[in-house]
Design a protein around this motif. Structure first.
Motif, PDB file in Angstrom:
ATOM      1  N   GLU A 151       0.430  -0.956  -0.044  1.00  0.00           N
ATOM      2  CA  GLU A 151       0.143  -0.168   0.011  1.00  0.00           C
ATOM      3  C   GLU A 151       1.161   1.372   0.099  1.00  0.00           C
ATOM      4  OE1 GLU A 151      -2.810   0.310   3.476  1.00  0.00           O
ATOM      5  OE2 GLU A 151      -3.446  -1.750   2.737  1.00  0.00           O
ATOM      6  N   THR A 223     -11.327  -1.466  -1.296  1.00  0.00           N
ATOM      7  CA  THR A 223     -11.135  -2.774  -1.500  1.00  0.00           C
ATOM      8  C   THR A 223     -12.052  -3.625  -2.044  1.00  0.00           C
ATOM      9  OG1 THR A 223      -9.735  -2.410   1.505  1.00  0.00           O
ATOM     10  CG2 THR A 223     -10.441  -4.858   0.445  1.00  0.00           C
ATOM     11  N   THR A 227     -14.306  -5.667   2.846  1.00  0.00           N
ATOM     12  CA  THR A 227     -14.224  -6.637   4.175  1.00  0.00           C
ATOM     13  C   THR A 227     -15.614  -6.629   4.657  1.00  0.00           C
ATOM     14  OG1 THR A 227     -14.165  -4.667   5.654  1.00  0.00           O
ATOM     15  CG2 THR A 227     -11.897  -4.886   4.632  1.00  0.00           C
ATOM     16  N   ALA A 254      -5.470  -7.487  -1.653  1.00  0.00           N
ATOM     17  CA  ALA A 254      -5.034  -8.468  -0.485  1.00  0.00           C
ATOM     18  C   ALA A 254      -5.952  -9.825  -0.489  1.00  0.00           C
ATOM     19  CB  ALA A 254      -5.206  -7.692   1.104  1.00  0.00           C
ATOM     20  N   ASN A 255      -6.709  -9.428  -0.717  1.00  0.00           N
ATOM     21  CA  ASN A 255      -8.348 -10.382  -0.892  1.00  0.00           C
ATOM     22  C   ASN A 255      -8.633 -10.636  -1.270  1.00  0.00           C
ATOM     23  OD1 ASN A 255      -8.317 -10.609   2.081  1.00  0.00           O
ATOM     24  ND2 ASN A 255      -9.475  -8.902   2.092  1.00  0.00           N
ATOM     25  N   LYS A 279      -1.724 -14.582   1.299  1.00  0.00           N
ATOM     26  CA  LYS A 279      -2.743 -14.812   1.456  1.00  0.00           C
ATOM     27  C   LYS A 279      -3.114 -15.936  -0.086  1.00  0.00           C
ATOM     28  CE  LYS A 279      -4.447 -10.579   4.078  1.00  0.00           C
ATOM     29  NZ  LYS A 279      -4.739  -9.364   4.727  1.00  0.00           N
TER      30      LYS A 279
HETATM   31  C1  PLP Z   1      -4.508  -8.011   5.471  1.00  0.00           C
HETATM   32  C2  PLP Z   1      -4.889  -7.086   4.645  1.00  0.00           C
HETATM   33  C3  PLP Z   1      -4.141  -5.596   4.497  1.00  0.00           C
HETATM   34  C4  PLP Z   1      -2.584  -6.140   5.160  1.00  0.00           C
HETATM   35  O1  PLP Z   1      -1.544  -7.172   4.144  1.00  0.00           O
HETATM   36  P1  PLP Z   1      -0.428  -7.334   6.078  1.00  0.00           P
HETATM   37  O2  PLP Z   1       0.195  -8.182   4.995  1.00  0.00           O
HETATM   38  O3  PLP Z   1      -1.022  -7.502   6.937  1.00  0.00           O
HETATM   39  O4  PLP Z   1       0.408  -6.246   5.939  1.00  0.00           O
HETATM   40  C5  PLP Z   1      -4.383  -5.150   4.093  1.00  0.00           C
HETATM   41  N1  PLP Z   1      -5.233  -4.558   3.855  1.00  0.00           N
HETATM   42  C6  PLP Z   1      -6.953  -6.120   3.837  1.00  0.00           C
HETATM   43  C7  PLP Z   1      -7.595  -6.099   3.174  1.00  0.00           C
HETATM   44  C8  PLP Z   1      -6.185  -6.797   3.944  1.00  0.00           C
HETATM   45  O5  PLP Z   1      -7.009  -8.245   4.125  1.00  0.00           O
END
Ligand code: PLP
Length: 495
Positions: A151, A223, A227, A254-255, A279
């Protein structure tokens, strides 16, 4: 039930001690040269230490047992179901580990010249291309070591790009459902954060974005799936609204576990994206690292990507540092190389169809849990979810049982609790992400435990409110446990 026999009664063995409290002088797992040994003279004096106060002297087997015992007090995807929402605790296939241990990868010296690194560079180059394919973006940097660092890197690219356009801008728009790292990264990058509220359906309204957009907004950080486990249906119109006012769209990817082979952020008007390999792409996580959070961009941001960049010239792979517009290095060497090897192996071993199937199974599993639990737990947003489903403690609250109590009680049933009290916009949230790697039997046994807890909340609320009952320690004062940890386990104190 008959009187329990000693065979199934829990027999307490000697209390596990700190390694510092064990051992006996002279015990050792390895024989070092003694003080008189000539071999010792070969060791530079500066590297020799006399005595280490309180150093435990212990044999190899006892050391092994000590650490094995400690490891078994931990929780791992390889021991139990781990439905920690937003964290994608999927199984890490062992072939990833095998490949990462190939001597040609594991024993590379990071300062070796590119001539000796052709295979490793090819792997990195190909991994960039695979991530371009999955994300629908155009260029990737593998350097950032975590989602949050991805980020920050992505925002630095946006800042560099806009500054070069002569219009640096000051603000980032972040929806109220965002992961905490989004406002944190924006602030760290020197931006002011403007929060916008999601609507009653849990997604962002185009109108809210239009209202917040002005000529000082550098980017919207969104996102998707968000979330709340919901797909931002208006994403294309949202991107248009941001672009219309000269801003960029940052997607927190991330997801990505819901999207592989199904939808590409690059087609949603996204300019910058980060992905968490730890992830979606099955590299291990949970212990705080190492991870990898590659950043992907569209063509107009390419020149700002971190150095070194990997390029292919003919059949050769080169590292280039001479990129005058680059934001520079964000990480030593090439990022967490071993993690990148694991992610590459995962993608190659599943193939495009396999990745798509993984995403579809992740969605199916989350929706299966949602449907099975929706009569016993209040569902936060009543519509099909993506890779995770969110409940609240509204129903259990009537009996004085809270989300925290439910999470603690799950420990007695042998499950890692889901993510709780996040996202913040859902009061008493329980965020369950099963991932694709669980069997229907595992999902059913988790569902049974959740249903049993819902019954207990009604009939025996105290049982739930005082849980866990089967763990070495029960409820902790979590603030004190973090600030003043007591590492010694006293059987008398835990009953
Ligand atoms: C896990 C996550 C992050 C952060 O990732 P890290 O590797 O823990 O720094 C950021 N945004 C979302 C939506 C996440 O699920």
């Amino acid at each position: 039930m008959s009187e329990p026999s000693p065979g199934n009664r829990k027999v307490r063995t000697a209390a596990p001690r700190l390694i510092f409290e064990s051992g006996s002088p002279g015990r050792s797992g390895f024989c070092w040269p003694s003080a008189e040994d000539p071999a010792r003279d070969a060791i530079p004096k500066a590297l020799l230490r006399d005595e280490i106060a309180g150093f435990p002297e212990q044999g190899e087997l006892e050391v092994l047992r000590h650490f094995t015992r400690l490891s078994q007090r931990n929780f791992a995807i390889e021991s139990q179901f781990y439905p920690l929402g937003s964290c994608t605790m999927k199984y890490n296939p062992k072939i990833n580990e095998l490949v990462a241990r190939f001597p040609g990868f594991a024993e590379i010296h990071p300062l070796a010249p590119a001539d000796l690194l052709q295979g490793a560079l090819e792997l990195l180059y190909e991994l960039e291309r695979l991530l371009v394919e999955v994300s629908g973006m155009e260029h990737v940097s593998l350097q950032p070591s975590a989602g949050a660092q991805g980020e920050l890197t992505g925002l630095m690219l946006i800042r560099a790009y806009l500054t070069e356009q002569g219009d640096p801008r000051k603000k980032i728009i972040v929806p109220d459902t965002a992961h905490g790292t989004n406002p944190a990264s924006s602030t760290l990058c020197g931006y002011d954060v403007i929060q916008i509220a999601s609507n009653a359906q849990g997604v962002i309204d185009v109108a809210a974005v239009e209202k917040a957009m002005d000529s000082d907004v550098a980017a919207l950080m969104v996102t998707n799936p968000n979330t709340l486990g919901l797909f931002e249906k208006n994403i294309e119109m949202i991107s248009e609204a941001v672009h219309a006012k000269g801003g960029l769209v940052y997607l927190d990817g991330a997801n990505l576990n819901a999207l592989m082979g199904v939808a590409k952020p690059g087609h949603m008007g996204v300019d910058v994206l980060h992905m968490n390999l730890h992830k979606t792409f099955s590299t291990p996580h949970g212990g705080g690292g190492p991870g990898a959070g590659p950043v992907a961009v569209k063509e107009r941001l390419r020149d700002y990507l971190p150095v070194p960049r990997i390029v292919k010239q003919g059949q050769r792979f080169e590292l280039i540092e001479d990129c005058p517009k680059s934001v520079g290095r964000v990480r030593s060497f090439f990022g967490n190389f071993g993690i990148l090897v694991r992610a590459y192996t995962y993608m190659i071993s599943l193939g495009g169809d396999g990745l798509e199937e993984a995403s579809r199974m992740a969605l199916l599993n989350a929706n299966y849990i949602r449907r099975k639990l929706e009569k016993s737990y209040q569902i936060a947003y009543d519509e099909p979810c993506m890779h995770e489903c969110i409940f609240t403690d509204r129903i259990q609250h009537k009996f004085g049982v809270s989300t925290l109590d439910i999470a603690k009680r799950l420990l007695d049933y042998g499950f890692h609790p889901p993510t709780i009290y996040f996202p913040l916009v859902v009061s008493g949230a329980l965020m369950i992400e099963p991932t694709e790697t669980e069997t229907p039997e595992t999902l059913d046994s988790f569902i049974d435990a959740m249903l049993a807890i819902a019954r207990e909340a009604k009939e025996e609320p105290d049982l739930v409110k005082t849980a866990p009952h089967s763990t070495p320690v029960s409820r902790l004062d979590e603030a004190r446990a973090a600030r003043k940890p007591i590492l010694r386990w006293e059987p008398s104190a835990s009953g």
